[in-house]
Design a protein around this motif. Structure first.
Motif, PDB file in Angstrom:
ATOM      1  N   GLU A   1       0.682  -1.291   0.003  1.00  0.00           N
ATOM      2  CA  GLU A   1      -0.156  -0.023   0.372  1.00  0.00           C
ATOM      3  C   GLU A   1       1.332   0.835   0.482  1.00  0.00           C
ATOM      4  N   VAL A   2       1.716   1.067   1.076  1.00  0.00           N
ATOM      5  CA  VAL A   2       2.562   2.562   0.959  1.00  0.00           C
ATOM      6  C   VAL A   2       3.467   2.285   0.128  1.00  0.00           C
ATOM      7  N   ALA A   3       3.999   1.223  -1.003  1.00  0.00           N
ATOM      8  CA  ALA A   3       4.263   1.673  -2.606  1.00  0.00           C
ATOM      9  C   ALA A   3       3.608   2.209  -2.808  1.00  0.00           C
TER      10      ALA A   3
ATOM     11  N   VAL B   1       8.268  10.337   5.697  1.00  0.00           N
ATOM     12  CA  VAL B   1       7.078   9.563   6.832  1.00  0.00           C
ATOM     13  C   VAL B   1       6.224  10.011   6.482  1.00  0.00           C
ATOM     14  N   LEU B   2       6.032   8.457   6.743  1.00  0.00           N
ATOM     15  CA  LEU B   2       4.314   8.618   6.298  1.00  0.00           C
ATOM     16  C   LEU B   2       3.264   8.543   7.905  1.00  0.00           C
TER      17      LEU B   2
ATOM     18  N   LEU C   1       0.179   8.653   4.629  1.00  0.00           N
ATOM     19  CA  LEU C   1      -0.186  10.326   4.002  1.00  0.00           C
ATOM     20  C   LEU C   1       1.061  10.773   4.742  1.00  0.00           C
ATOM     21  N   ILE C   2       1.660  12.250   4.017  1.00  0.00           N
ATOM     22  CA  ILE C   2       3.146  12.324   4.309  1.00  0.00           C
ATOM     23  C   ILE C   2       3.007  13.704   5.285  1.00  0.00           C
TER      24      ILE C   2
END
Length: 324
Positions: free
Chosen positions: A217-219, A308-309, A317-318
């Motif tokens: 999901e992050v990628a 950093v999320l 989110l960033i």
């Protein structure tokens, strides 16, 4: 075709992209492995491919099951102009770790280089079967289909040179690039090497396959962020940032946003590409490191970037963004 896991062969049609592997950062053992691979990557960038290969071989002598090291060895062999040896490495990786899609993608790139387009197509279809969201493999598969279509139109014209429709179709296929896939050899500029600071080597199949849903999901989120930036969709782009996002260098958020909006408002193509994505998790946050290439009519730059999320409203989110 199109990119080599984080994370590119030159050819007259759009270059086949080689795969980048996403790894989870581990403990002390991973640090030693990261040092080995980082040293090998530095040697490779300095043009010392033989020394880089020797370092990887030494590592694999004591860690023969290490998939990350073996993957890197394959990339180095391609860089050295030894595609047959690289194919052997990727083929053996597929035998030992059939759940990894990246070796299939890279093997397809090498098949295409040898104009073995049917084998390349089969390998890419397998990569997609393993990972249905593998965008790079889909793009590569599209390039392969274009080349196969070109071959079919060429055959039709050999049989009947007067076929105007086939001539037009062949011209359109060739307009995708400037010639046929695989005509050029491996190019340093088109190969995505192993990450500079790779994660832990993995000793067994289960750990290699343990790319969690959060990592994927992050990628996917990072790729969507880059796409929104590329298409100058300011609303979608800024939606990737948390409400408590802290702009770098003490800037206010308004000043930071204006800085990002300026190139979006200018005419001309904007392209933001990310590769060598690495993800780690701690204290409920995700830290993502990758290489970013920004291209506009006025500027081309490649930098290492860290985001950093935080998890908010069911999305990553960033919260922080920095170069390096």
């Amino acid at each position: 075709m199109a990119q080599y896991t984080t994370p590119m062969l030159a050819s007259p049609l759009p270059a086949l992209r080689c795969a980048l592997l996403v790894w989870v950062l581990g403990g002390a053992a991973s640090v030693a492995f990261a040092d080995n691979l980082a040293d090998a990557q530095r040697l490779l960038k300095q043009g010392q491919a033989a020394a880089a290969l020797e370092m990887i071989e030494e590592h694999l002598a004591s860690n023969p099951a290490d998939a990350r090291g073996r993957f890197s060895k394959g990339l180095i062999l391609v860089e050295m102009g030894r595609p047959a040896d690289a194919m052997t490495v990727f083929s053996k990786l597929i035998e030992d770790y059939p759940e990894l899609p990246e070796p299939y993608n890279n093997l397809a790139v090498l098949y295409a280089q040898q104009k073995q387009y049917d084998k390349a197509r089969t390998a890419l279809e397998m990569a997609i079967r393993i990972q249905p969201t593998y965008a790079t493999a889909y793009e590569n598969l599209g390039d392969i289909h274009a080349r196969l279509a070109g071959q079919a139109y060429e055959k039709a014209l050999q049989i009947d040179p007067a076929k105007k429709a086939a001539q037009r179709k062949l011209s359109r296929v060739r307009e995708v690039g400037s010639g046929g896939l695989g005509d050029a050899g491996a190019s340093t500029a088109r190969l995505a090497a192993a990450p500079d600071s790779p994660a832990a080597g993995v000793a067994d199949r289960a750990s290699v396959a343990a790319v969690t849903a959060d990592e994927k999901e992050v990628a996917k989120m990072i790729e969507g962020w880059a796409r929104a930036w590329s298409r100058k969709d300011a609303k979608a782009y800024f939606a990737h940032y948390a409400t408590d996002f802290r702009p770098p260098r003490g800037m206010t958020r308004k000043t930071w946003e204006e800085g990002r909006l300026r190139p979006m408002r200018k005419p001309g193509r904007l392209l933001v590409e990310v590769d060598d994505i690495r993800v780690s998790f701690a204290d409920g946050k995700a830290t993502v490191r990758f290489r970013q290439t920004f291209t506009s009519p006025a500027l081309t730059s490649t930098v290492a970037k860290t985001l950093v999320l935080v998890r908010s409203g069911g999305r990553w989110l960033i919260q922080e963004e920095r170069v390096g």
